[in-house]
Design a protein around this motif. Structure first.
Motif, mmCIF file in Angstrom:
data_model
loop_
_atom_site.group_PDB
_atom_site.id
_atom_site.type_symbol
_atom_site.label_atom_id
_atom_site.label_comp_id
_atom_site.label_asym_id
_atom_site.label_seq_id
_atom_site.Cartn_x
_atom_site.Cartn_y
_atom_site.Cartn_z
ATOM 1 N N VAL A 268 -2.092 -8.664 -10.962
ATOM 2 C CA VAL A 268 -1.061 -8.316 -9.981
ATOM 3 C C VAL A 268 -1.663 -7.643 -8.738
ATOM 4 C CG1 VAL A 268 -0.496 -6.072 -11.012
ATOM 5 C CG2 VAL A 268 1.279 -7.345 -9.780
ATOM 6 N N ALA A 269 -2.788 -6.954 -8.922
ATOM 7 C CA ALA A 269 -3.391 -6.264 -7.772
ATOM 8 C C ALA A 269 -3.988 -7.248 -6.763
ATOM 9 C CB ALA A 269 -4.489 -5.291 -8.236
ATOM 10 N N VAL A 270 -4.307 -8.455 -7.195
ATOM 11 C CA VAL A 270 -4.895 -9.436 -6.263
ATOM 12 C C VAL A 270 -3.937 -10.587 -5.967
ATOM 13 C CG1 VAL A 270 -7.275 -8.858 -6.883
ATOM 14 C CG2 VAL A 270 -6.105 -10.713 -8.107
ATOM 15 N N THR A 271 -2.676 -10.427 -6.357
ATOM 16 C CA THR A 271 -1.700 -11.488 -6.081
ATOM 17 C C THR A 271 -0.520 -10.942 -5.276
ATOM 18 O OG1 THR A 271 -0.751 -11.165 -8.279
ATOM 19 C CG2 THR A 271 -2.323 -12.961 -8.036
ATOM 20 N N TYR A 272 -0.823 -10.050 -4.360
ATOM 21 C CA TYR A 272 0.180 -9.560 -3.415
ATOM 22 C C TYR A 272 0.532 -10.667 -2.432
ATOM 23 C CZ TYR A 272 -3.967 -9.034 -0.429
ATOM 24 O OH TYR A 272 -5.119 -9.272 0.293
ATOM 25 N N PRO A 273 1.591 -10.604 -1.661
ATOM 26 C CA PRO A 273 2.673 -9.625 -1.729
ATOM 27 C C PRO A 273 3.613 -9.941 -2.897
ATOM 28 C CG PRO A 273 3.137 -11.222 -0.018
ATOM 29 C CD PRO A 273 1.793 -11.575 -0.584
ATOM 30 N N TYR A 274 4.650 -9.089 -3.058
ATOM 31 C CA TYR A 274 5.402 -9.090 -4.310
ATOM 32 C C TYR A 274 6.858 -9.529 -4.192
ATOM 33 C CZ TYR A 274 1.180 -6.716 -5.491
ATOM 34 O OH TYR A 274 -0.153 -6.434 -5.658
ATOM 35 N N PHE A 275 7.355 -9.933 -5.332
ATOM 36 C CA PHE A 275 8.761 -10.320 -5.555
ATOM 37 C C PHE A 275 9.061 -11.726 -5.017
ATOM 38 C CE2 PHE A 275 9.004 -5.555 -5.489
ATOM 39 C CZ PHE A 275 9.001 -5.456 -6.867
ATOM 40 N N ASN A 276 10.274 -12.174 -5.333
ATOM 41 C CA ASN A 276 10.625 -13.585 -5.103
ATOM 42 C C ASN A 276 10.456 -14.042 -3.662
ATOM 43 O OD1 ASN A 276 13.206 -11.807 -5.473
ATOM 44 N ND2 ASN A 276 13.836 -13.396 -4.032
ATOM 45 N N ASN A 277 10.644 -13.130 -2.708
ATOM 46 C CA ASN A 277 10.445 -13.539 -1.311
ATOM 47 C C ASN A 277 9.206 -12.903 -0.686
ATOM 48 O OD1 ASN A 277 11.196 -10.942 -0.946
ATOM 49 N ND2 ASN A 277 12.950 -11.363 0.405
ATOM 50 N N GLY A 278 8.371 -12.286 -1.513
ATOM 51 C CA GLY A 278 7.107 -11.722 -1.019
ATOM 52 C C GLY A 278 7.286 -10.666 0.041
ATOM 53 N N SER A 279 8.412 -9.959 0.026
ATOM 54 C CA SER A 279 8.688 -9.036 1.123
ATOM 55 C C SER A 279 8.040 -7.675 0.942
ATOM 56 C CB SER A 279 10.198 -8.871 1.294
ATOM 57 O OG SER A 279 10.756 -8.341 0.105
ATOM 58 N N VAL A 280 7.495 -7.419 -0.223
ATOM 59 C CA VAL A 280 6.873 -6.110 -0.459
ATOM 60 C C VAL A 280 5.351 -6.271 -0.491
ATOM 61 C CG1 VAL A 280 6.653 -4.208 -2.111
ATOM 62 C CG2 VAL A 280 8.900 -5.254 -1.693
ATOM 63 N N PRO A 281 4.660 -5.682 0.493
ATOM 64 C CA PRO A 281 3.229 -5.963 0.605
ATOM 65 C C PRO A 281 2.342 -5.218 -0.390
ATOM 66 C CG PRO A 281 3.967 -4.587 2.431
ATOM 67 C CD PRO A 281 5.185 -4.940 1.641
ATOM 68 N N GLY A 282 2.793 -4.045 -0.854
ATOM 69 C CA GLY A 282 1.874 -3.234 -1.657
ATOM 70 C C GLY A 282 2.388 -2.897 -3.044
ATOM 71 N N LEU A 283 1.463 -2.572 -3.938
ATOM 72 C CA LEU A 283 1.805 -2.269 -5.328
ATOM 73 C C LEU A 283 2.611 -0.983 -5.459
ATOM 74 C CD1 LEU A 283 -1.243 -2.977 -7.666
ATOM 75 C CD2 LEU A 283 1.092 -3.881 -7.842
ATOM 76 N N HIS A 284 2.281 0.000 -4.648
ATOM 77 C CA HIS A 284 2.947 1.304 -4.747
ATOM 78 C C HIS A 284 4.455 1.136 -4.563
ATOM 79 C CE1 HIS A 284 4.001 5.439 -3.556
ATOM 80 N NE2 HIS A 284 2.919 5.809 -4.222
ATOM 81 N N GLU A 285 4.820 0.434 -3.494
ATOM 82 C CA GLU A 285 6.233 0.218 -3.216
ATOM 83 C C GLU A 285 6.865 -0.687 -4.282
ATOM 84 O OE1 GLU A 285 9.165 -1.629 0.241
ATOM 85 O OE2 GLU A 285 7.020 -1.465 0.653
ATOM 86 N N ALA A 286 6.088 -1.671 -4.743
ATOM 87 C CA ALA A 286 6.618 -2.606 -5.742
ATOM 88 C C ALA A 286 6.960 -1.870 -7.039
ATOM 89 C CB ALA A 286 5.598 -3.716 -6.006
ATOM 90 N N VAL A 287 6.069 -0.988 -7.468
ATOM 91 C CA VAL A 287 6.304 -0.246 -8.704
ATOM 92 C C VAL A 287 7.493 0.710 -8.526
ATOM 93 C CG1 VAL A 287 5.333 1.451 -10.304
ATOM 94 C CG2 VAL A 287 3.905 -0.436 -9.465
#
Lengths: 327, 327
Positions: A268-287
């Motif tokens: 997950v740390a190398v498959t950013y950005p996150y969520f279905n629309n990729g709108s969250v760039p970082g892990l901190h915010e995603a968690v």
């Protein structure tokens, strides 16, 4: 050294050993929630994983001639240099069109029991052909893709070798079987977590171990479990700004509105950005967002740091892939 | 065996040996027109070819974040799977825009003394940055490209390692130097011609040897000479359907109107389609057109076959490149 000091030291050592034993037992309870990544995912009975199929599947994975433009291959969005994804919010396909969803990594995808964000296909064989035909992705009919492959003698040889019992082996099903076979080899073993689970207590930092414990205690593990840290199930998740109806598009069931398949947390740390629309760039915010939305919990800053540290312990060894020379 | 038959056999053997000797001398005259590909091209005095630069250059070559869209890298058009070119007539770049010219292969490009079809840059260092900034290719300012690279700690480390004397190493010149260094390693030794020139008389078929001789006799070798089979010079060539003014765009000299740099013939069989706009899909037609336009000669069918066979003898060993894991 005076004898009473030796006695005290021995007593301390005993106390320490006892504490360490308790801590070990404690950590082993947590470790029980996790599974090391097997070397291979499940292989379907009707698609034996042969070297010939893997080699052909690799060629097809890098083959841009099975796109309308002749420049887009599976490897364009599932870029091996970028964690087998694309590291942009939403996939860019045919003629620069931008899709609705973030590209999921191919890594360890053989361990998932539902493919695509909405799980509309159950397995890699079912997944493989979708992007070829999708108008905003590769935008080519399967018929035309097959025609193009048939023009190359080398593909005729490779399909015949991979499917020796098939009199007319260049066909959509075999394209899907070959690509799926290659993808089943794209696994990332030996992450810090895997090494930790195998007994290497040095493999994770103290902070990562804290993160692992919190991951269990807070309930993340309820959905992120199994070898790929996903239940391959669907959960409602209202991402700020997203209007994607998710699983509902597949089932038409109101209960599936805004539900998406739990993504794997491996790499997950190398498959950013996150969520279905990729709108969250970082892990901190995603968690943080996951804690709020799925667990109703606002993690403290040091808890977020520990969980993010644990996410980094899920990065395994990338498959080493040499680019094939295509005809 | 009767003695007179032995005599006749010996006489025949002598005659054969004599003929073979003459043929060998004859072939050696032809071989003098060709040069085996050296292991490395010339290296400029101001860009030492270090392992650190090669590794960094490889990362940058595969790096799509130095394009506006974040999805186009050098490797998109110079695709390692497709002879380090793209096998479409004209390059497809930013937002699906199609350029005016065919993508030249990167293979052996360090041996060329002029870069781009119009030779507007003299060397790989000069070439490397152009496509990043070109609006129809990667469409990113160099300033923004540098900013993006600076965001990654791993690039900071790699640039510092590659350019240890530079206090601020992430800059356009060093990007160019690193990419050029990587490209200088992308050579294709040991083609059938190279092995033939080294003494392996089995390395080329009889037809390929005939093609080699015709290549010299007809005059192809006048422009296609040197290790990469190009004089790196400019020749007027009116391709049916092409309105590209070629070298004239660079020099403004009427004599350069419609002139293009002689392309390398190394790996020509795997770097189709042909000519400045990629409008000719096959070698047979390409050789025929060259004969007509450059030599005023209509090759007979068997001559075309022999020349095309010789073209296939120019395919060397592809560099084996493992895709780097980017940050």
């Amino acid at each position: 050294m005076p004898i009473h000091r030796v006695h005290r030291l021995l007593a301390s050592a005993t106390a320490l050993a006892f504490a360490a034993g308790a801590a070990t037992a404690d950590i082993e309870n947590y470790m029980d929630f996790f599974e090391p990544l097997p070397a291979l995912p499940p292989i379907p009975a009707d698609n034996s994983l042969t070297p010939e199929k893997i080699e052909l599947g690799k060629m097809l994975f890098f083959e841009p001639r099975i796109s309308a433009s002749g420049v887009i291959s599976c490897a364009t969005c599932h870029n091996p240099a970028l964690g087998w994804a694309d590291r942009i919010p939403r996939a860019t396909g045919h003629d620069g069109q931008v899709g609705e969803r973030n590209t999921p990594t191919v890594l360890n995808s053989g361990f998932l029991e539902a493919q695509f964000w909405d799980g509309r296909e159950p397995d890699l064989e079912g997944q493989a052909l979708g992007p070829i035909e999708a108008e905003i992705e590769m935008n080519l009919t399967l018929e035309e893709a097959i025609n193009r492959l048939n023009e190359f003698a080398i593909y005729q040889e490779h399909f015949a070798a991979a499917f020796p019992d098939d009199p007319d082996p260049i066909n959509p099903q075999n394209v899907a079987h070959a690509i799926a076979s290659f993808e089943r080899t794209l696994n990332t073993p030996n992450s810090p977590l895997d090494r930790f689970l195998a007994g290497d207590v040095q493999a994770m930092s103290d902070q990562q171990v804290e993160g692992m414990k919190l991951f269990v205690d807070a309930g993340c593990v309820a959905c992120h479990n199994g070898p790929a840290l996903t239940d391959s199930n669907f959960h409602r998740f209202e991402l700020p700004g997203s209007t994607d109806e998710g699983r509902f598009v597949v089932t038409g069931d109101e209960a599936d509105m805004f539900a998406f398949r739990t993504p794997t947390l491996r790499n997950v740390a190398v498959t950013y950005p996150y969520f279905n629309n990729g709108s969250v760039p970082g892990l901190h915010e995603a968690v943080q967002l996951m804690g709020q939305q799925m667990l109703g919990q606002d993690f403290a800053e040091d808890e977020l740091d520990a969980l993010v540290a644990f996410m980094h312990a899920l990065t395994g060894e990338m498959p080493r892939v040499e680019i094939p020379a295509l005809p």
